[in-house]
Design a protein around this motif. Structure first.
Motif, mmCIF file in Angstrom:
data_model
loop_
_atom_site.group_PDB
_atom_site.id
_atom_site.type_symbol
_atom_site.label_atom_id
_atom_site.label_comp_id
_atom_site.label_asym_id
_atom_site.label_seq_id
_atom_site.Cartn_x
_atom_site.Cartn_y
_atom_site.Cartn_z
ATOM 1 N N ARG A 163 0.813 -1.217 0.000
ATOM 2 C CA ARG A 163 0.000 0.000 0.000
ATOM 3 C C ARG A 163 0.849 1.269 0.000
ATOM 4 O O ARG A 163 0.343 2.354 0.278
ATOM 5 C CB ARG A 163 -0.946 0.004 1.200
ATOM 6 N N GLY A 164 2.131 1.128 -0.261
ATOM 7 C CA GLY A 164 2.998 2.298 -0.320
ATOM 8 C C GLY A 164 3.547 2.750 1.016
ATOM 9 O O GLY A 164 4.152 3.815 1.113
ATOM 10 N N PHE A 165 3.383 1.942 2.068
ATOM 11 C CA PHE A 165 3.817 2.347 3.398
ATOM 12 C C PHE A 165 5.125 1.696 3.843
ATOM 13 O O PHE A 165 5.552 1.887 4.979
ATOM 14 C CB PHE A 165 2.733 2.015 4.430
ATOM 15 N N ALA A 166 5.764 0.929 2.976
ATOM 16 C CA ALA A 166 7.009 0.272 3.375
ATOM 17 C C ALA A 166 8.040 1.323 3.793
ATOM 18 O O ALA A 166 8.185 2.363 3.155
ATOM 19 C CB ALA A 166 7.559 -0.560 2.225
ATOM 20 N N GLY A 167 8.742 1.045 4.877
ATOM 21 C CA GLY A 167 9.801 1.939 5.329
ATOM 22 C C GLY A 167 9.370 3.006 6.310
ATOM 23 O O GLY A 167 10.202 3.810 6.748
ATOM 24 N N GLU A 168 8.084 3.054 6.693
ATOM 25 C CA GLU A 168 7.642 4.088 7.640
ATOM 26 C C GLU A 168 8.039 3.704 9.068
ATOM 27 O O GLU A 168 7.230 3.664 9.984
ATOM 28 C CB GLU A 168 6.128 4.291 7.528
ATOM 29 N N ILE A 169 9.315 3.477 9.225
ATOM 30 C CA ILE A 169 9.838 2.992 10.504
ATOM 31 C C ILE A 169 9.795 4.067 11.584
ATOM 32 O O ILE A 169 9.802 3.772 12.776
ATOM 33 C CB ILE A 169 11.271 2.449 10.308
ATOM 34 N N GLY A 170 9.745 5.333 11.166
ATOM 35 C CA GLY A 170 9.659 6.412 12.145
ATOM 36 C C GLY A 170 8.400 6.361 12.972
ATOM 37 O O GLY A 170 8.338 6.957 14.051
ATOM 38 N N HIS A 171 7.382 5.627 12.492
ATOM 39 C CA HIS A 171 6.121 5.545 13.211
ATOM 40 C C HIS A 171 5.940 4.206 13.918
ATOM 41 O O HIS A 171 4.811 3.771 14.176
ATOM 42 C CB HIS A 171 4.967 5.849 12.261
ATOM 43 N N VAL A 172 7.060 3.580 14.249
ATOM 44 C CA VAL A 172 7.034 2.425 15.153
ATOM 45 C C VAL A 172 7.171 2.966 16.571
ATOM 46 O O VAL A 172 8.164 3.633 16.890
ATOM 47 C CB VAL A 172 8.180 1.446 14.863
ATOM 48 N N PRO A 173 6.192 2.751 17.456
ATOM 49 C CA PRO A 173 6.270 3.289 18.813
ATOM 50 C C PRO A 173 7.203 2.474 19.709
ATOM 51 O O PRO A 173 7.162 1.246 19.702
ATOM 52 C CB PRO A 173 4.818 3.209 19.303
ATOM 53 N N LEU A 174 8.035 3.187 20.449
ATOM 54 C CA LEU A 174 8.911 2.544 21.430
ATOM 55 C C LEU A 174 8.459 2.815 22.859
ATOM 56 O O LEU A 174 8.814 2.076 23.772
ATOM 57 C CB LEU A 174 10.354 3.056 21.260
ATOM 58 N N ASP A 175 7.708 3.896 23.051
ATOM 59 C CA ASP A 175 7.253 4.282 24.387
ATOM 60 C C ASP A 175 5.787 4.693 24.277
ATOM 61 O O ASP A 175 5.464 5.785 23.815
ATOM 62 C CB ASP A 175 8.097 5.449 24.910
ATOM 63 N N HIS A 176 4.895 3.819 24.714
ATOM 64 C CA HIS A 176 3.466 4.084 24.564
ATOM 65 C C HIS A 176 2.971 5.201 25.467
ATOM 66 O O HIS A 176 1.833 5.665 25.323
ATOM 67 C CB HIS A 176 2.671 2.799 24.816
ATOM 68 N N ASP A 177 3.811 5.653 26.385
ATOM 69 C CA ASP A 177 3.482 6.803 27.239
ATOM 70 C C ASP A 177 4.279 8.039 26.824
ATOM 71 O O ASP A 177 4.291 9.038 27.538
ATOM 72 C CB ASP A 177 3.781 6.475 28.713
ATOM 73 N N GLY A 178 4.919 7.962 25.667
ATOM 74 C CA GLY A 178 5.776 9.057 25.223
ATOM 75 C C GLY A 178 5.001 10.176 24.557
ATOM 76 O O GLY A 178 3.771 10.275 24.648
ATOM 77 N N LEU A 179 5.753 11.038 23.857
ATOM 78 C CA LEU A 179 5.167 12.206 23.204
ATOM 79 C C LEU A 179 4.195 11.790 22.105
ATOM 80 O O LEU A 179 4.381 10.764 21.445
ATOM 81 C CB LEU A 179 6.270 13.077 22.606
ATOM 82 N N LEU A 180 3.166 12.620 21.917
ATOM 83 C CA LEU A 180 2.200 12.376 20.852
ATOM 84 C C LEU A 180 2.860 12.657 19.511
ATOM 85 O O LEU A 180 3.478 13.701 19.296
ATOM 86 C CB LEU A 180 0.980 13.276 21.032
ATOM 87 N N CYS A 181 2.729 11.704 18.592
ATOM 88 C CA CYS A 181 3.291 11.827 17.249
ATOM 89 C C CYS A 181 2.203 12.343 16.309
ATOM 90 O O CYS A 181 1.019 12.076 16.532
ATOM 91 C CB CYS A 181 3.787 10.455 16.782
ATOM 92 N N PRO A 182 2.562 13.086 15.255
ATOM 93 C CA PRO A 182 1.555 13.524 14.287
ATOM 94 C C PRO A 182 0.748 12.377 13.684
ATOM 95 O O PRO A 182 -0.365 12.590 13.197
ATOM 96 C CB PRO A 182 2.389 14.231 13.210
#
Length: 314
Positions: A163-182
């Motif tokens: 679906r064209g989303f390969a490589g969106e590794i920046g949106h893998v969460p490491l801290d579920h209590d961390g900062l809100l991502c766009p």
């Protein structure tokens, strides 16, 4: 005459254009993939401004090379956002003020030339695979800039995903209590280790925040050392994910943050080696031995775009 004074054969020129949020960087390459001309200009905001900027860029390049527009074999464009290569549409290119635009067909109709669109990180991945020495059959390119994303090249072609989303590794969460991502999640890799993430963790008036952070690290500031350690460990996690998921021969660090050079490579490599001491699996994975910095950072994206434009879709 082109760059370096070499005469260019008519009909042997492909154009590659890398569109950034603020700047367009374009090259004309010959059949040997040598750069014969290059041009930069502001990218423009909004659909009309972007189309005008791209058309002007093409006109300047062909004039510089000394050929006519219709002597160009192909045009490849790397653009941020979600790109449908089959239709030439780009969606959600928010930094360009574009929500949904049939950029490929519109520009092709205007110039009467074939135009191929691809995601900007993917064209940089192609370019990185071309300039890397020694050459490899598979490469993962980790772009660390305002955001974080990766491109994977297999056998000279980008793997875009279903679906064209390969490589969106920046949106893998490491801290579920961390900062809100766009993206709507919390604690994503991008919120921690990207340029924007570094700016939040180390506020400064310096035009390049990461350089100010590294200066503070060199001065022995413990808070700066903590922030930099978090950044390099997080990027090491991203590298481990790419190595484990795709097992590429090489992993290349690129993007704006990579321009700090050796401190970034050394920091991420050290984190990889430290993580491997606690895991036989990570030791066998050998991520640190696959990692390098991007070569010829100024030209890889537009050259990759040119190659994508001249390569038939699979």
């Amino acid at each position: 005459m082109g760059i370096g004074g070499a005469k260019v054969l008519r009909g042997a020129i492909s154009l590659g254009i890398d569109v950034g949020g603020t700047k367009i960087h374009a090259v004309a390459i010959d059949e040997r993939r040598r750069v014969r001309a290059e041009y930069q200009q502001p990218s423009g905001q909004g659909e009309s401004a972007l189309l005008e900027s791209l058309a002007h860029t093409v006109e300047v390049l062909v004039r510089t090379v000394g050929i006519g527009v219709h002597d160009v074999e192909s045009i490849g464009i790397g653009v941020p956002g979600l790109v449908d290569r089959a239709t030439g549409r780009v969606r959600n290119a928010v930094n360009l003020g574009v929500s949904d635009l049939a950029l490929g067909p519109l520009l092709s109709e205007r110039l009467r030339l074939p135009v191929t669109l691809e995601n900007d990180v993917n064209v940089a991945a192609i370019g990185a695979s071309l300039v890397r020495t020694p050459a490899v059959g598979s490469l993962a390119y980790l772009n660390v800039g305002t955001g974080i994303a990766a491109g994977l090249v297999l056998g000279g072609r980008v793997w875009p995903g279903a679906r064209g989303f390969a490589g969106e590794i920046g949106h893998v969460p490491l801290d579920h209590d961390g900062l809100l991502c766009p993206c709507g999640q919390r604690g994503c890799i991008e919120t921690i280790a990207s340029g924007s993430g570094i700016s939040r963790a180390w506020p400064t008036s310096h035009p390049v925040p990461v350089l100010d952070l590294l200066d503070a690290v060199a001065d022995g500031d413990p808070r700066a050392a903590e922030v930099w350690g978090t950044v390099t460990r997080t990027l090491a996690r991203a590298v481990q994910m790419l190595a484990a998921a795709y097992d590429p021969e090489a992993i290349v660090l690129g993007g704006g943050i990579s321009r700090v050079g050796t401190p970034l490579l050394d920091g991420v490599t050290a984190a990889l080696r430290e993580q491997a001491t606690r895991s036989a699996f990570l030791t066998a994975l050998g991520s640190a031995d696959r990692l390098s910095l991007l070569e010829d950072a100024d030209h890889v994206a537009p050259i990759g775009a040119a190659v994508v434009g001249s390569t038939p879709a699979a």
